[in-house]
Design a protein around this motif. Structure first.
Motif, PDB file in Angstrom:
ATOM      1  N   VAL A 155     -59.324   1.913  89.761  1.00 52.38           N
ATOM      2  CA  VAL A 155     -60.516   1.067  89.713  1.00 52.38           C
ATOM      3  C   VAL A 155     -61.109   1.098  88.306  1.00 52.38           C
ATOM      4  O   VAL A 155     -60.810   1.999  87.521  1.00 52.38           O
ATOM      5  CB  VAL A 155     -61.587   1.488  90.746  1.00 52.38           C
ATOM      6  CG1 VAL A 155     -61.029   1.458  92.164  1.00 52.38           C
ATOM      7  CG2 VAL A 155     -62.170   2.848  90.434  1.00 52.38           C
ATOM      8  N   ASP A 156     -61.934   0.120  88.030  1.00 53.31           N
ATOM      9  CA  ASP A 156     -62.638  -0.006  86.752  1.00 53.31           C
ATOM     10  C   ASP A 156     -64.126  -0.091  87.071  1.00 53.31           C
ATOM     11  O   ASP A 156     -64.544  -0.914  87.892  1.00 53.31           O
ATOM     12  CB  ASP A 156     -62.162  -1.278  86.050  1.00 53.31           C
ATOM     13  CG  ASP A 156     -62.854  -1.581  84.740  1.00 53.31           C
ATOM     14  OD1 ASP A 156     -63.788  -0.848  84.347  1.00 53.31           O
ATOM     15  OD2 ASP A 156     -62.473  -2.577  84.090  1.00 53.31           O
ATOM     16  N   THR A 157     -64.945   0.751  86.452  1.00 49.96           N
ATOM     17  CA  THR A 157     -66.378   0.765  86.763  1.00 49.96           C
ATOM     18  C   THR A 157     -67.052  -0.558  86.418  1.00 49.96           C
ATOM     19  O   THR A 157     -68.084  -0.882  87.001  1.00 49.96           O
ATOM     20  CB  THR A 157     -67.102   1.904  86.013  1.00 49.96           C
ATOM     21  OG1 THR A 157     -66.876   1.760  84.608  1.00 49.96           O
ATOM     22  CG2 THR A 157     -66.632   3.263  86.493  1.00 49.96           C
ATOM     23  N   ALA A 158     -66.479  -1.335  85.505  1.00 52.95           N
ATOM     24  CA  ALA A 158     -67.078  -2.618  85.134  1.00 52.95           C
ATOM     25  C   ALA A 158     -66.764  -3.728  86.127  1.00 52.95           C
ATOM     26  O   ALA A 158     -67.364  -4.800  86.064  1.00 52.95           O
ATOM     27  CB  ALA A 158     -66.620  -3.030  83.732  1.00 52.95           C
ATOM     28  N   SER A 202     -65.789   0.640  79.926  1.00 56.60           N
ATOM     29  CA  SER A 202     -66.165   1.301  81.180  1.00 56.60           C
ATOM     30  C   SER A 202     -67.624   1.725  81.172  1.00 56.60           C
ATOM     31  O   SER A 202     -68.119   2.261  80.183  1.00 56.60           O
ATOM     32  CB  SER A 202     -65.292   2.537  81.419  1.00 56.60           C
ATOM     33  OG  SER A 202     -63.967   2.169  81.665  1.00 56.60           O
ATOM     34  N   LEU A 203     -68.263   1.489  82.289  1.00 55.76           N
ATOM     35  CA  LEU A 203     -69.639   1.917  82.466  1.00 55.76           C
ATOM     36  C   LEU A 203     -69.640   3.387  82.847  1.00 55.76           C
ATOM     37  O   LEU A 203     -68.774   3.845  83.596  1.00 55.76           O
ATOM     38  CB  LEU A 203     -70.307   1.097  83.568  1.00 55.76           C
ATOM     39  CG  LEU A 203     -70.260  -0.423  83.390  1.00 55.76           C
ATOM     40  CD1 LEU A 203     -70.807  -1.111  84.629  1.00 55.76           C
ATOM     41  CD2 LEU A 203     -71.019  -0.838  82.150  1.00 55.76           C
ATOM     42  N   ASP A 204     -70.587   4.130  82.327  1.00 57.40           N
ATOM     43  CA  ASP A 204     -70.703   5.549  82.659  1.00 57.40           C
ATOM     44  C   ASP A 204     -71.486   5.654  83.970  1.00 57.40           C
ATOM     45  O   ASP A 204     -72.705   5.498  83.986  1.00 57.40           O
ATOM     46  CB  ASP A 204     -71.416   6.298  81.530  1.00 57.40           C
ATOM     47  CG  ASP A 204     -71.424   7.796  81.737  1.00 57.40           C
ATOM     48  OD1 ASP A 204     -70.563   8.295  82.492  1.00 57.40           O
ATOM     49  OD2 ASP A 204     -72.287   8.466  81.155  1.00 57.40           O
ATOM     50  N   VAL A 205     -70.765   5.883  85.057  1.00 60.65           N
ATOM     51  CA  VAL A 205     -71.371   5.930  86.382  1.00 60.65           C
ATOM     52  C   VAL A 205     -71.116   7.313  86.980  1.00 60.65           C
ATOM     53  O   VAL A 205     -69.994   7.812  86.951  1.00 60.65           O
ATOM     54  CB  VAL A 205     -70.780   4.830  87.299  1.00 60.65           C
ATOM     55  CG1 VAL A 205     -71.450   4.842  88.652  1.00 60.65           C
ATOM     56  CG2 VAL A 205     -70.892   3.460  86.649  1.00 60.65           C
ATOM     57  N   LYS A 206     -72.139   7.913  87.499  1.00 56.19           N
ATOM     58  CA  LYS A 206     -72.018   9.245  88.097  1.00 56.19           C
ATOM     59  C   LYS A 206     -71.126   9.185  89.342  1.00 56.19           C
ATOM     60  O   LYS A 206     -71.139   8.186  90.075  1.00 56.19           O
ATOM     61  CB  LYS A 206     -73.396   9.771  88.461  1.00 56.19           C
ATOM     62  CG  LYS A 206     -74.281  10.031  87.255  1.00 56.19           C
ATOM     63  CD  LYS A 206     -75.561  10.719  87.675  1.00 56.19           C
ATOM     64  CE  LYS A 206     -76.534  10.920  86.555  1.00 56.19           C
ATOM     65  NZ  LYS A 206     -76.052  11.372  85.302  1.00 56.19           N
ATOM     66  N   PRO A 207     -70.348  10.257  89.584  1.00 54.73           N
ATOM     67  CA  PRO A 207     -69.441  10.268  90.744  1.00 54.73           C
ATOM     68  C   PRO A 207     -70.126   9.937  92.070  1.00 54.73           C
ATOM     69  O   PRO A 207     -69.578   9.192  92.883  1.00 54.73           O
ATOM     70  CB  PRO A 207     -68.878  11.688  90.752  1.00 54.73           C
ATOM     71  CG  PRO A 207     -68.970  12.129  89.322  1.00 54.73           C
ATOM     72  CD  PRO A 207     -70.214  11.474  88.776  1.00 54.73           C
ATOM     73  N   GLY A 208     -71.322  10.460  92.297  1.00 51.20           N
ATOM     74  CA  GLY A 208     -72.029  10.173  93.549  1.00 51.20           C
ATOM     75  C   GLY A 208     -72.347   8.693  93.694  1.00 51.20           C
ATOM     76  O   GLY A 208     -72.229   8.124  94.785  1.00 51.20           O
ATOM     77  N   THR A 209     -72.734   8.074  92.608  1.00 50.38           N
ATOM     78  CA  THR A 209     -73.020   6.634  92.623  1.00 50.38           C
ATOM     79  C   THR A 209     -71.741   5.843  92.875  1.00 50.38           C
ATOM     80  O   THR A 209     -71.738   4.882  93.654  1.00 50.38           O
ATOM     81  CB  THR A 209     -73.668   6.204  91.290  1.00 50.38           C
ATOM     82  OG1 THR A 209     -74.854   6.968  91.092  1.00 50.38           O
ATOM     83  CG2 THR A 209     -73.987   4.726  91.274  1.00 50.38           C
ATOM     84  N   LEU A 210     -70.637   6.251  92.226  1.00 51.40           N
ATOM     85  CA  LEU A 210     -69.350   5.581  92.455  1.00 51.40           C
ATOM     86  C   LEU A 210     -68.927   5.689  93.914  1.00 51.40           C
ATOM     87  O   LEU A 210     -68.499   4.702  94.512  1.00 51.40           O
ATOM     88  CB  LEU A 210     -68.260   6.199  91.574  1.00 51.40           C
ATOM     89  CG  LEU A 210     -68.135   5.667  90.169  1.00 51.40           C
ATOM     90  CD1 LEU A 210     -67.124   6.475  89.377  1.00 51.40           C
ATOM     91  CD2 LEU A 210     -67.764   4.208  90.174  1.00 51.40           C
ATOM     92  N   ARG A 211     -69.056   6.873  94.475  1.00 44.07           N
ATOM     93  CA  ARG A 211     -68.688   7.072  95.880  1.00 44.07           C
ATOM     94  C   ARG A 211     -69.491   6.134  96.783  1.00 44.07           C
ATOM     95  O   ARG A 211     -68.955   5.530  97.705  1.00 44.07           O
ATOM     96  CB  ARG A 211     -68.949   8.511  96.323  1.00 44.07           C
ATOM     97  CG  ARG A 211     -67.962   9.485  95.788  1.00 44.07           C
ATOM     98  CD  ARG A 211     -68.197  10.865  96.423  1.00 44.07           C
ATOM     99  NE  ARG A 211     -66.973  11.594  96.323  1.00 44.07           N
ATOM    100  CZ  ARG A 211     -65.878  11.371  97.040  1.00 44.07           C
ATOM    101  NH1 ARG A 211     -65.863  10.458  97.949  1.00 44.07           N
ATOM    102  NH2 ARG A 211     -64.794  12.073  96.851  1.00 44.07           N
ATOM    103  N   ARG A 212     -70.775   6.024  96.495  1.00 46.46           N
ATOM    104  CA  ARG A 212     -71.636   5.163  97.307  1.00 46.46           C
ATOM    105  C   ARG A 212     -71.247   3.693  97.125  1.00 46.46           C
ATOM    106  O   ARG A 212     -71.107   2.959  98.101  1.00 46.46           O
ATOM    107  CB  ARG A 212     -73.102   5.392  96.951  1.00 46.46           C
ATOM    108  CG  ARG A 212     -74.063   4.738  97.925  1.00 46.46           C
ATOM    109  CD  ARG A 212     -75.522   5.014  97.611  1.00 46.46           C
ATOM    110  NE  ARG A 212     -75.956   4.275  96.432  1.00 46.46           N
ATOM    111  CZ  ARG A 212     -76.137   4.784  95.206  1.00 46.46           C
ATOM    112  NH1 ARG A 212     -75.953   6.061  94.982  1.00 46.46           N
ATOM    113  NH2 ARG A 212     -76.521   4.029  94.202  1.00 46.46           N
TER     114      ARG A 212
END
Length: 179
Positions: free
Chosen positions: A96-99, A128-138
Motif C-alpha cells: 500500500v501507499d499512504t498517499a 509518502s505521507l507520514d502516518v502513525k501505525p495506529g492511524t493506518l490500521r484504522r
C-alpha cells in the motif's frame, strides 16, 4: 504480492528473487486511459504494466522455506487472472501507499473474501505521507492480528523483512487451533 497499479509489486519481486524473474509487462496504451486510474503523480510516467503475473522465487534457508512469489496485476480488468493466482496461495503481501490508501481497498477485499491471510506492507515512496501505525490500521480497517510493516520495495533487506513478517504470520496462524 498484491496491490493496486504501480504500487511496487514488480520491483519487490525483482529485488528479492534468487532466480531471473518472469514478467508479463506490456506497453501501456491510450486504450487503458479510460479504465486505469493514472492520475496519481507516480503513475503518470508509467509506460508498462503487468498483464498476467510476475514470478520469482526466494529460499529462506534458516527456516527451510521456499517462497514462490507471484505478483498480481493491479487493475480490476485483470481480475480473472488474479483469481487464478490466488488459488492455492497460502497468504499475500499487500503493498500500500499512504498517499493513496483507497486504491488498496479493492485488493484487500478480494483477499479477505477468499479467507486468505495477509500482511500489509506500506511501501515507501518519496511522496509518502507520514502516518502513525495506529492511524493506518484504522484507515485500512485492519484486524488486530494482521501485521503492518514498512517496506521499501527497492531495498532487498526491507522487502525480505516484509516477506518474513508474512511468513511468520502464516506460521503463527497455522499453529493457532482457532484459525
Amino acid at each position: 504480492m498484491a496491490g493496486p497499479l504501480g504500487i511496487g509489486k514488480t520491483t519487490a519481486i525483482d529485488t528479492v528473487s534468487e532466480i531471473p524473474t518472469l514478467h508479463t509487462d506490456e506497453v501501456m496504451t491510450t486504450a487503458a486511459a479510460g479504465t486505469d486510474q493514472l492520475a496519481h503523480q507516480d503513475l503518470q510516467a508509467k509506460t508498462t504494466t503487468t498483464v498476467a503475473t510476475d514470478f520469482g522465487r526466494l529460499t529462506l534457508e534458516t527456516a527451510g522455506i521456499i517462497l514462490y512469489l507471484f505478483g498480481t496485476p493491479g487493475q480490476i480488468r485483470f481480475r480473472p487472472l488474479w483469481d487464478d493466482l490466488a488459488e492455492g496461495a497460502l497468504g499475500a503481501l499487500v503493498l500500500v501507499d499512504t498517499a493513496r490508501l483507497q486504491d488498496s481497498f479493492e485488493v484487500m477485499s478480494l483477499i479477505e473474501q477468499r479467507g486468505l491471510p495477509y500482511t500489509v506492507a506500506v511501501n515507501v515512496f518519496p511522496h509518502s505521507l507520514d502516518v502513525k501505525p495506529g492511524t493506518l490500521r484504522r484507515k485500512l480497517d485492519l484486524a488486530p492480528h494482521t501485521p503492518l510493516v514498512l517496506c521499501d520495495a527497492r531495498d532487498r533487506n526491507s522487502t525480505l523483512d516484509a516477506l518474513v513478517a508474512l511468513t511468520t504470520h502464516l506460521i503463527t496462524l497455522d499453529g493457532d487451533p482457532s484459525s
